[in-house]
Design an enzyme around this catalytic site. Sequence first.
Site: not given
Length: 178
Positions: A12, A14
């Site tokens: 991922d 953020d």
Amino acid sequence: MSNNVPKLIVFDLDGTVWWPEMYMLWSSGGPPFKANPKTGDVTASDGTKVFLLEDTRAILQRLLHDPIFANSKLGISSATDEPRWAQDCLRLMEVEPGVSVKSRFAFECISKGSKRNHFVQLAKMSGIDYSDMIFFDNERGRCQEVAPLGVTAVHCPDGLTMAVWNKGLDQWRKAQQS
């Protein structure tokens, strides 16, 4: 199983790979982003630094140089609010001088929506079985969304650290034995 490491390593963005999250730049920053050649990170238009979290750079360097990972591919599964901004940051950030973060990733799913759907797409794009994948995300719910597919999902609430990385690899290896 190749070298007893995952064939596809997915991150991922953020809150896992970098900080701040893209939506946090809505009121104060955003593009154009500028590269900082000294740090390898970037700066938003208002001077806000977007930087790789914790041990992310060291882990990406290991994935670049350690022969045990020579056959592993890297992927992104990100539901960021600003996919174009994320692409800008990926292009400008560097793992090491002359090597962009973006250049390290063979497969990308950067769009709002289900991480489960991202992994269905990643499996189609890569041809890699879910059991040969590992996924790192700072949101527990996203990990729980992907794990039923057979992906080893690793929760990293404080970003990608060496401790979480090593724990995740151990978790993946144990899953291979069952």
